[in-house]
Design an enzyme around this catalytic site. Structure first.
Site, mmCIF file in Angstrom:
data_model
loop_
_atom_site.group_PDB
_atom_site.id
_atom_site.type_symbol
_atom_site.label_atom_id
_atom_site.label_comp_id
_atom_site.label_asym_id
_atom_site.label_seq_id
_atom_site.Cartn_x
_atom_site.Cartn_y
_atom_site.Cartn_z
ATOM 1 N N GLY A 266 -8.545 -2.567 2.555
ATOM 2 C CA GLY A 266 -7.808 -1.539 3.276
ATOM 3 C C GLY A 266 -6.447 -1.270 2.645
ATOM 4 O O GLY A 266 -6.325 -1.171 1.419
ATOM 5 N N HIS A 267 -5.418 -1.209 3.493
ATOM 6 C CA HIS A 267 -4.096 -0.771 3.042
ATOM 7 C C HIS A 267 -3.242 -1.915 2.477
ATOM 8 O O HIS A 267 -2.126 -1.680 2.065
ATOM 9 C CB HIS A 267 -3.390 -0.117 4.232
ATOM 10 C CG HIS A 267 -2.151 0.647 3.872
ATOM 11 N ND1 HIS A 267 -2.128 1.603 2.881
ATOM 12 C CD2 HIS A 267 -0.882 0.598 4.365
ATOM 13 C CE1 HIS A 267 -0.901 2.101 2.781
ATOM 14 N NE2 HIS A 267 -0.129 1.507 3.666
ATOM 15 N N TRP A 268 -3.748 -3.130 2.529
ATOM 16 C CA TRP A 268 -2.942 -4.280 2.143
ATOM 17 C C TRP A 268 -3.610 -5.050 1.012
ATOM 18 O O TRP A 268 -3.958 -6.223 1.171
ATOM 19 C CB TRP A 268 -2.782 -5.197 3.363
ATOM 20 C CG TRP A 268 -1.423 -5.223 3.971
ATOM 21 C CD1 TRP A 268 -0.368 -4.414 3.705
ATOM 22 C CD2 TRP A 268 -0.986 -6.151 4.978
ATOM 23 N NE1 TRP A 268 0.700 -4.759 4.486
ATOM 24 C CE2 TRP A 268 0.350 -5.820 5.275
ATOM 25 C CE3 TRP A 268 -1.586 -7.202 5.654
ATOM 26 C CZ2 TRP A 268 1.094 -6.516 6.223
ATOM 27 C CZ3 TRP A 268 -0.853 -7.890 6.601
ATOM 28 C CH2 TRP A 268 0.477 -7.551 6.876
#
Ligand SMILES: O=C(O)/C=C/C(=O)/C=C/C=C(\O)C(=O)O
Length: 286
Positions: free
Chosen positions: A265-267
């Site tokens: 995801g975003h991390w």
């Protein structure tokens, strides 16, 4: 044997001047190498340099780098602020102020999301101060060609800023990472206590977005000016800043390369920490 580096043992403050006023900023300073790596965090409530990058500090320090994690104004122990213009440029000015105060002439920058936008803002304003850039899930504001904006995760960030409950935090964190089984109750509680510790930051973030909804500049047209060698890293499943923004960076920044993690995801720096850390060290050493 050296004592382990902790948030508390590396915690420092510096006061810079922003728009003619004193602004006290918090940062963590770890390691003592001659090459400096700055880490810039994202814009979620409760974010900080240490919270975003705690899985990535030690490997760089062990490899001989000095690592500086700047908490941008409006996050963590830094002063609060209402941002009425470009927040990416504001953060870039703050980084310049901190580096000047520390007498550091050149740095590599790793930016996560908003931190990526701010790193690009800094590279455009002070190209001579940038060694290499590593941009993860960020690097410019502006539209996605594929995903309606604001993306679903950004809407959940807004809801959490306006109403900081554990339910809203869980809603946001559940689209934040690909593998939600990695989210522990301890992580939620730690993040919630960061969030609730500074209600002034929350209120000022909401106020800033009301005054200027476009907090993050679209640097698209200026990306070709960036001379620094740049590694762009994205999660295929990023629901905050869509993958095609990474492609815009790749097309725009002349000396760049792009790595995409699946099941991420975003991390990326947290979900794929080990591979991420090796990739960063390899890129910086090249
Ligand atoms: O709206 C944007 O372009 C940027 C969004 C972010 O910076 C979101 C970041 C979230 C985190 O990294 C966090 O730790 O909360």
């Amino acid at each position: 044997m050296n004592a382990p580096n902790t948030e508390a043992s590396s915690s420092r403050f510096v006061t810079i001047t922003e728009a003619g006023q004193p602004l006290r900023l918090h940062y963590n300073d770890v390691g003592s190498g001659s090459e400096v790596v700055v880490m810039l965090h994202g814009s979620g409530p409760g974010a900080s340099g240490w919270a975003n990058f705690h899985r990535n500090i030690e490997p760089l320090v062990d490899a001989g780098y000095r690592v500086i994690l700047l908490d941008c104004p409006g996050w963590s122990k830094s002063d609060t602020i209402v941002s009425t213009g470009s927040r990416s440029d504001l953060n870039a000015r703050c980084l310049k102020g901190v580096l000047d105060a520390l007498d550091i002439a050149k740095v590599h920058i790793i930016g996560n999301s908003m931190g990526g936008h701010s790193a690009v803002g800094f590279a455009l304003a002070h190209p001579e101060m940038v060694g290499k850039l590593i941009l993860m899930g960020g690097g410019t504001g502006g539209p996605s060609a594929l995903v309606p904006m604001p993306a679903e995760g950004i809407k959940l960030i807004g809801a959490l800023y306006r109403d900081p409950t554990v339910e809203n935090l869980k809603r946001m964190m559940n689209v934040f990472v690909y593998d939600t089984s990695s989210l522990t109750e301890e992580l939620y509680q730690q993040r919630l206590s960061n969030i609730l510790a500074r209600r002034d930051h929350l209120e000022n973030f909401v106020k800033s977005a009301q005054i200027n909804p476009k907090q993050f500049s679209d640097y698209g047209a200026r990306l070709p000016e960036i001379k620094a060698r740049t590694l762009i890293i994205w999660g295929r499943d990023d629901r905050f800043v869509p993958l095609d923004i990474g492609l815009r960076l790749l097309w725009g920044i002349p000396n760049s390369e792009f790595h995409v993690f699946s099941q991420c995801g975003h991390w990326a720096q947290w979900e794929h920490a080990e591979v991420f850390n090796n990739m960063v060290q390899d890129f910086l050493a090249r």
